[in-house]
Design a protein around this motif. Structure first.
Motif, short mmCIF file in Angstrom:
data_model
loop_
_atom_site.label_atom_id
_atom_site.label_comp_id
_atom_site.label_asym_id
_atom_site.label_seq_id
_atom_site.Cartn_x
_atom_site.Cartn_y
_atom_site.Cartn_z
N ARG A 110 0.71 -0.88 -0.15
CA ARG A 110 -0.12 0.11 0.25
C ARG A 110 0.78 1.61 0.30
NH1 ARG A 110 -2.54 3.80 3.52
NH2 ARG A 110 -1.33 3.20 5.12
N LEU A 111 1.99 0.91 0.70
CA LEU A 111 2.69 2.38 0.96
C LEU A 111 4.09 2.23 -0.75
CD1 LEU A 111 4.10 2.63 4.43
CD2 LEU A 111 1.99 3.44 3.58
N GLY A 112 3.92 1.29 -0.97
CA GLY A 112 4.96 1.45 -2.23
C GLY A 112 3.99 2.15 -3.33
N GLY A 113 2.24 2.01 -3.39
CA GLY A 113 1.65 2.67 -4.44
C GLY A 113 1.58 3.75 -4.39
N ILE A 114 1.23 4.22 -2.88
CA ILE A 114 1.30 5.78 -2.41
C ILE A 114 2.50 6.46 -2.87
CG2 ILE A 114 1.39 7.45 -0.52
CD1 ILE A 114 -0.50 5.26 1.16
N VAL A 115 4.13 5.83 -2.87
CA VAL A 115 4.62 6.73 -3.22
C VAL A 115 4.95 6.68 -4.46
CG1 VAL A 115 7.42 6.47 -3.37
CG2 VAL A 115 5.87 6.59 -1.39
N ASP A 116 4.77 5.30 -5.14
CA ASP A 116 4.83 5.38 -7.16
C ASP A 116 4.07 6.48 -7.06
OD1 ASP A 116 6.28 3.02 -7.28
OD2 ASP A 116 5.17 2.04 -6.89
N GLU A 117 2.74 6.51 -6.68
CA GLU A 117 1.91 7.16 -7.24
C GLU A 117 2.68 8.95 -6.80
OE1 GLU A 117 -1.32 9.28 -8.60
OE2 GLU A 117 -1.20 7.42 -9.57
N ALA A 118 2.90 9.18 -6.25
CA ALA A 118 3.57 10.41 -5.53
C ALA A 118 4.60 11.03 -6.67
CB ALA A 118 4.36 10.79 -3.94
#
Length: 71
Positions: free
Chosen positions: A53-61
């Motif tokens: 989940r956190l990886g997805g947030i970082v990728d989106e940012a």
């Protein structure tokens, strides 16, 4: 597990209760017991999901940053 994550974010591990997760997820109070033996099992599943989940947030940012720079 989204409901459990919400409870965890709002009040820490003390706020997470299997009987609360079911109704928040649209199920019965007993439904989570079909999937998790206890609160610790549920919390372990939530913790196991967090890196993705956190990886997805970082990728989106990162994507948004690239888009705003026109790269």
């Amino acid at each position: 597990m989204t409901s459990a994550t919400g409870l965890l974010d709002a009040g820490g591990t003390e706020a997470v209760a299997l009987r609360e997760v079911g109704p928040l997820s649209g199920g019965s109070r007993m439904a989570p017991y079909e999937h998790f033996a206890d609160k610790e099992s549920l919390l372990a599943a939530v913790a196991g999901r967090e890196p993705r989940r956190l990886g997805g947030i970082v990728d989106e940012a990162a994507r948004q940053s690239r888009d705003s720079r026109g790269a």
